[in-house]
Motif scaffolding. Sequence first.
Motif: not given
Length: 360
Positions: A80-82, A228-238, A343-350
């Motif tokens: 999620x962080x890139x 989902x498409x609109x949310x991804x375009x305006x989000x902060x994911x890679x 999983x939440x993004x934080x868990x994926x990062x771990x």
Amino acid sequence: MENYDVIVVGGGPCGTSAAKLAAEEGLRTILFEEHPQIGLPEHCVGMLSGTKTGFLEKLVELMEPRVVRHKITARRIYAPSGRVAEVSLAHTGALMIERNIFDLELARLAAEAGARIVVNTRVTSLIKENGVVKGVQTSSKEMNEVQGKIVIAADGIRALFKGIALWEGMSRQNQMIISGLKWHLAGVKDVKPGVLEFHLGSLCERGFVTVCGFDQETCMTDISSESDFDRIKSGNWALSKKLKNCTVVRVTGFSHPIPMGLMLEKKVKDGLILAGDASGFNSIDQAVASGRYAAQVAAEAIKAGDVSEAKLSKYEGLCHKLNTEDKEWYTLQFHALQRYFGLPDEEIEKKFGESWPNVI
């Protein structure tokens, strides 16, 4: 009532491959496709995984060169962080193809082999005698009933909950299907031809998004919904950074079962073989291979005058072998990713760390 040796239901890669080989074996073969045209609508991004089904390479060589977009060189996983993990696929022989042209070319090869192809005609039920499948009924007034010695059901993923697999009680109970939208995009940043991307996280309900780069600025991606498409375009994911200024060129659909790559336990009955997605497979490679295996076993059974379930059970053994050969690709590509679903993004990062080279 018209009579054939083999009736194939479905004009995707599995059905056309089955029809091609059945006709080459000298069997009177007919294929029914419910849509007005083979190849449309498209249901996937178009990827041949490069698994060890040697006839696929030979098959592609028989097709128009424009069928192949490019070779797939790498798989790239995004946290999620890139953060990125990547593995080379250059040795696999994986290809990105023009799916609709690929399907049309397979249909052409089947027709040239002698198979009859009937489009815009839906199979509505099976004809049986004493429990043995003897043919099909269709939506066509001119060909309402067609008799055959074996029916090969290649009617796709939806057959698992509304097609022949369901009619015959061969589907898995409570089968889950994920469906969504497939986006052809232009004006995308930081995509590379031949690199298959997986973006993990809460960016969509499905838990991951696949991106297949066609050139430096265009790609195909499978984002489940417009929201989902609109949310991804305006989000902060890679992925948000890649799609921020993109333009939508075309939108179609996709669907796949959950879990992926889990074959049905039972795939044959007297006079009936389930093949491709209709039996639980989930790739173009497997669809083509299982269609060929279905036709091979059908030809042997018809020539022996025995279309019983026992005789056709050889097909199930071939399917098991195929699934074993293909297991590595699907374990690496999808099954390893499923532990991150929900999983939440934080868990994926771990969890996104040193273990990745071993699972991608």
